[in-house]
Scaffold this active site. Structure first.
Site, PDB file in Angstrom:
ATOM      1  N   CYS A  12      12.213  12.196   6.738  1.00  0.00           N
ATOM      2  CA  CYS A  12      11.829  13.508   6.195  1.00  0.00           C
ATOM      3  C   CYS A  12      11.264  13.388   4.785  1.00  0.00           C
ATOM      4  CB  CYS A  12      13.015  14.466   6.238  1.00  0.00           C
ATOM      5  SG  CYS A  12      14.504  13.774   5.524  1.00  0.00           S
ATOM      6  N   GLU A  19      23.137  17.799  -0.590  1.00  0.00           N
ATOM      7  CA  GLU A  19      24.142  16.826  -0.169  1.00  0.00           C
ATOM      8  C   GLU A  19      24.211  15.737  -1.234  1.00  0.00           C
ATOM      9  OE1 GLU A  19      22.432  16.080   3.946  1.00  0.00           O
ATOM     10  OE2 GLU A  19      24.565  16.338   4.380  1.00  0.00           O
ATOM     11  N   ASN A  27      16.870  10.252  13.423  1.00  0.00           N
ATOM     12  CA  ASN A  27      16.026   9.360  12.603  1.00  0.00           C
ATOM     13  C   ASN A  27      16.839   8.425  11.710  1.00  0.00           C
ATOM     14  OD1 ASN A  27      16.627  11.702  11.111  1.00  0.00           O
ATOM     15  ND2 ASN A  27      14.904  11.352   9.735  1.00  0.00           N
ATOM     16  N   GLY A  33      17.669  18.203  10.598  1.00  0.00           N
ATOM     17  CA  GLY A  33      16.737  18.121  11.726  1.00  0.00           C
ATOM     18  C   GLY A  33      15.480  18.905  11.415  1.00  0.00           C
ATOM     19  N   SER A  34      14.882  19.452  12.466  1.00  0.00           N
ATOM     20  CA  SER A  34      13.603  20.142  12.290  1.00  0.00           C
ATOM     21  C   SER A  34      13.811  21.523  11.660  1.00  0.00           C
ATOM     22  CB  SER A  34      12.924  20.304  13.647  1.00  0.00           C
ATOM     23  OG  SER A  34      13.717  21.128  14.476  1.00  0.00           O
ATOM     24  N   THR A  76      14.650  24.225  14.472  1.00  0.00           N
ATOM     25  CA  THR A  76      16.045  24.315  14.923  1.00  0.00           C
ATOM     26  C   THR A  76      16.946  24.781  13.776  1.00  0.00           C
ATOM     27  OG1 THR A  76      15.601  22.526  16.482  1.00  0.00           O
ATOM     28  CG2 THR A  76      17.898  23.067  16.107  1.00  0.00           C
TER      29      THR A  76
HETATM   30  P1  NDP Z   1      16.021  18.905  16.256  1.00  0.00           P
HETATM   31  O1  NDP Z   1      15.994  19.629  14.973  1.00  0.00           O
HETATM   32  O2  NDP Z   1      15.842  19.697  17.486  1.00  0.00           O
HETATM   33  O3  NDP Z   1      17.395  18.078  16.410  1.00  0.00           O
HETATM   34  C1  NDP Z   1      18.287  17.772  15.373  1.00  0.00           C
HETATM   35  C2  NDP Z   1      19.727  17.895  15.866  1.00  0.00           C
HETATM   36  O4  NDP Z   1      19.983  19.260  16.243  1.00  0.00           O
HETATM   37  C3  NDP Z   1      20.040  17.082  17.124  1.00  0.00           C
HETATM   38  O5  NDP Z   1      21.377  16.652  17.099  1.00  0.00           O
HETATM   39  C4  NDP Z   1      19.834  18.102  18.224  1.00  0.00           C
HETATM   40  O6  NDP Z   1      20.465  17.775  19.442  1.00  0.00           O
HETATM   41  C5  NDP Z   1      20.441  19.331  17.588  1.00  0.00           C
HETATM   42  N1  NDP Z   1      20.020  20.598  18.172  1.00  0.00           N
HETATM   43  C6  NDP Z   1      18.907  20.849  18.914  1.00  0.00           C
HETATM   44  N2  NDP Z   1      18.858  22.157  19.260  1.00  0.00           N
HETATM   45  C7  NDP Z   1      19.967  22.744  18.731  1.00  0.00           C
HETATM   46  C8  NDP Z   1      20.467  24.070  18.732  1.00  0.00           C
HETATM   47  N3  NDP Z   1      19.837  25.059  19.355  1.00  0.00           N
HETATM   48  N4  NDP Z   1      21.632  24.314  18.084  1.00  0.00           N
HETATM   49  C9  NDP Z   1      22.289  23.337  17.435  1.00  0.00           C
HETATM   50  N5  NDP Z   1      21.857  22.059  17.409  1.00  0.00           N
HETATM   51  C10 NDP Z   1      20.700  21.754  18.033  1.00  0.00           C
HETATM   52  O7  NDP Z   1      14.935  17.748  16.154  1.00  0.00           O
HETATM   53  P2  NDP Z   1      14.154  16.977  17.325  1.00  0.00           P
HETATM   54  O8  NDP Z   1      14.972  15.834  17.740  1.00  0.00           O
HETATM   55  O9  NDP Z   1      13.714  17.917  18.425  1.00  0.00           O
HETATM   56  O10 NDP Z   1      12.846  16.473  16.534  1.00  0.00           O
HETATM   57  C11 NDP Z   1      11.680  17.280  16.494  1.00  0.00           C
HETATM   58  C12 NDP Z   1      10.981  17.171  15.150  1.00  0.00           C
HETATM   59  O11 NDP Z   1      11.862  17.591  14.119  1.00  0.00           O
HETATM   60  C13 NDP Z   1      10.573  15.769  14.738  1.00  0.00           C
HETATM   61  O12 NDP Z   1       9.351  15.403  15.284  1.00  0.00           O
HETATM   62  C14 NDP Z   1      10.518  15.909  13.237  1.00  0.00           C
HETATM   63  O13 NDP Z   1       9.289  16.462  12.855  1.00  0.00           O
HETATM   64  C15 NDP Z   1      11.628  16.887  12.926  1.00  0.00           C
HETATM   65  N6  NDP Z   1      12.884  16.208  12.520  1.00  0.00           N
HETATM   66  C16 NDP Z   1      13.203  16.207  11.207  1.00  0.00           C
HETATM   67  C17 NDP Z   1      14.329  15.542  10.789  1.00  0.00           C
HETATM   68  C18 NDP Z   1      14.697  15.487   9.360  1.00  0.00           C
HETATM   69  O14 NDP Z   1      15.451  14.606   8.939  1.00  0.00           O
HETATM   70  N7  NDP Z   1      14.256  16.411   8.554  1.00  0.00           N
HETATM   71  C19 NDP Z   1      15.219  14.812  11.706  1.00  0.00           C
HETATM   72  C20 NDP Z   1      14.808  14.927  13.099  1.00  0.00           C
HETATM   73  C21 NDP Z   1      13.677  15.597  13.452  1.00  0.00           C
HETATM   74  P3  NDP Z   1      19.627  16.979  20.582  1.00  0.00           P
HETATM   75  O15 NDP Z   1      19.456  15.598  20.081  1.00  0.00           O
HETATM   76  O16 NDP Z   1      20.447  17.083  21.782  1.00  0.00           O
HETATM   77  O17 NDP Z   1      18.295  17.715  20.730  1.00  0.00           O
END
Ligand code: NDP
Length: 457
Positions: free
Chosen positions: A264, A433, A134, A210-211, A214
């Site tokens: 977020c 952070e 994002n 991220g989410s 995860t």
């Molecule tokens: P993820 O949390 O899955 O991805 C974030 C990062 O983690 C990416 O680099 C991803 O790689 C990596 N990742 C995924 N699975 C693993 C794992 N098992 N171990 C270590 N790293 C991992 O987010 P998504 O892209 O699936 O987004 C889904 C939802 O998450 C969104 O709709 C939103 O609601 C939320 N989100 C929130 C964010 C925030 O800033 N708080 C940012 C992004 C998403 P890869 O790209 O290869 O999957």
């Protein structure tokens, strides 16, 4: 997961392939960590002033590439060009701020009997940063640059959808004279490269954004190695608008539409004092109709596409066609477009009012009084951000103390600043952070007692 060995980067506004990059596997992660450990030893041995000088040179190099980095962000992430320029500038500014910290990683002297006691803040070693799609550039920078300034090496795994700006930043680091392998970017799939980084015993800390789902898994895996972790996770932030507020400012739709709502900190629960609910609804309807959605490279565009088809499907699932809502417009044709939307028929416990949608969608909900506003604001597993609007100072102070979130703004929708701390309460994360303590989070405290009694015979 698509091809395990390569990543196709799509332009979200056109669905055209922008680039194809190799995807790192566990072996590449392992080799990168070994190289990083060697680079870190040399980096930590440099005088702090020399590390600071190199980081300032890196900042200058980023500065002379702001436009190029911004254009790349527009192509790979669909960000509006105005936002993308801000993001590249944010990476530069954070480098300068962190460089200033390199010479101020201070220990303490603590009085003890029989000797001297001093503490040291020592670098951790190799830090693993896992970034989302994002805000690819700023979030890569927030995890990596303070870590470098504190004397660590960084291995960064960008999101598979958006590896290009992070790769370019690593090239610019080398151009600026940072040592080889100090900042390595390894594009790859989360379930492969991300996990390998988390599980690697040579990685001393993980910074994950991220989410929440995860993030929970990352924390569980880190626990097996007792590895420290910083988590910046999801949010479902309130925008609390009291009847005495400046309603036009309070209901600025970019409080939840910025970056197409893929933020977020987006204020996606608009809580409005019941006496001004109808007025608020009318203001929002006009504001949504005026939002220019389209080609993110056009200077006049205020909102671009969503990141991917998957994200578009996810956002659609929260907005049935017949749902009562205020709606703006969005282009047809190729690209992952969704119109600015405010759902008006939700209950505060509905799925759209509770889950992070990560699209240009907010819910509008009335509240009865201050107590009700605080109850609704806190009735969520998240606690990242929020705004509150009132001209009553006492109420502003009471409510900002009562809302459980890491980043609040009063009479403002201000976003993140690199010189103030950022992070979440509850399931929005762990640790902070940015801000004055950013470097400390990348150090370990060592305590040394030096006896003044002389050697024991
Ligand atoms: P993820 O949390 O899955 O991805 C974030 C990062 O983690 C990416 O680099 C991803 O790689 C990596 N990742 C995924 N699975 C693993 C794992 N098992 N171990 C270590 N790293 C991992 O987010 P998504 O892209 O699936 O987004 C889904 C939802 O998450 C969104 O709709 C939103 O609601 C939320 N989100 C929130 C964010 C925030 O800033 N708080 C940012 C992004 C998403 P890869 O790209 O290869 O999957």
């Amino acid at each position: 997961m698509s091809d395990p060995h390569e990543l196709k980067v799509l332009n979200p506004a056109t669905e055209e392939v922008v680039a194809t990059v190799p995807a790192a596997g566990a072996a590449e992660v392992d080799a990168a960590v070994v190289r990083a450990a060697r680079a870190q030893a040399g980096w930590a041995a440099l005088a702090p002033a020399d590390r600071a000088r190199l980081l300032r040179r890196f900042a200058d190099t980023v500065d002379s590439h702001v436009e190029e980095l911004a254009r790349l962000e527009v192509r790979e992430a669909g960000h509006t060009i105005g936002n993308a320029r801000w993001e590249a500038g944010n990476a530069r500014d954070l480098l300068l701020y962190a460089a200033g910290g390199a010479e101020r990683v201070l220990g303490r002297q603590i009085p003890v009997p029989g000797g001297w006691n001093v503490t040291f803040q020592e670098p951790l070693g190799v830090v693993g940063v896992i970034a989302p799609w994002n805000f690819p550039m700023p979030i890569a920078a927030w995890g990596s640059f303070p870590a470098l300034a504190a004397g660590n090496a960084v291995v960064l795994k960008p999101a598979e959808a958006t590896p290009l700006t992070a790769l370019r930043l690593a090239e610019l680091a080398l151009e600026a004279g940072l040592p080889d392998h100090l900042l390595q970017v390894l594009p790859g799939h989360g379930a492969v490269a991300g996990r390998a980084l988390v599980d690697h015993p040579g990685v001393a800390k993980i910074v994950f954004t991220g989410s929440t789902r995860t993030g929970r898994e990352v924390m569980e895996r880190c626990a097996r190695l007792v590895k420290p972790v910083t988590l910046e996770l999801g949010g479902k932030s309130p925008n609390i608008v009291f009847a005495d507020a400046d309603l036009t400012a309070a209901l600025d739709p970019f409080s939840f539409l910025d970056n197409s709502g893929q933020d977020c900190c987006a204020r996606t629960r608009i809580l409005v004092h019941a006496p001004v609910y109808d007025e608020a609804r009318a203001l929002l309807a006009d504001a949504l109709a005026a939002v220019v959605v389209g080609d993110p490279a056009d200077e006049k565009t205020r909102m671009g596409p969503l990141i991917s088809h998957g994200q578009l499907d996810r956002v659609r699932s929260f907005v049935p066609e017949d749902a009562p809502a205020l709606r703006g417009s969005a282009p047809d044709g190729p690209g992952f477009w969704f119109p600015p939307t405010v759902l008006t028929g939700e209950r505060h416990d509905s799925r759209a009012a509770r889950e992070e949608i990560f699209g240009p969608v907010a819910v509008l909900l009335p509240f009865a009084d201050e107590e009700d506003a605080v109850r609704l604001a806190n009735d969520t597993p998240y606690g990242l951000s929020g705004s509150l609007w009132t001209r009553d100072l006492g109420r502003a102070l009471r409510v900002s103390q009562a809302v459980r979130a890491g980043n609040l703004s009063v009479n403002s929708h201000s976003s993140v600043r690199y010189w103030t701390p950022f992070g979440g309460f509850k399931q929005s994360g762990l640790g902070r952070e940015l801000g004055p303590d950013a470097l400390t989070a990348f150090t370990e405290t060592k305590n040394v007692f030096i006896s003044t009694e002389g050697p024991v015979q």
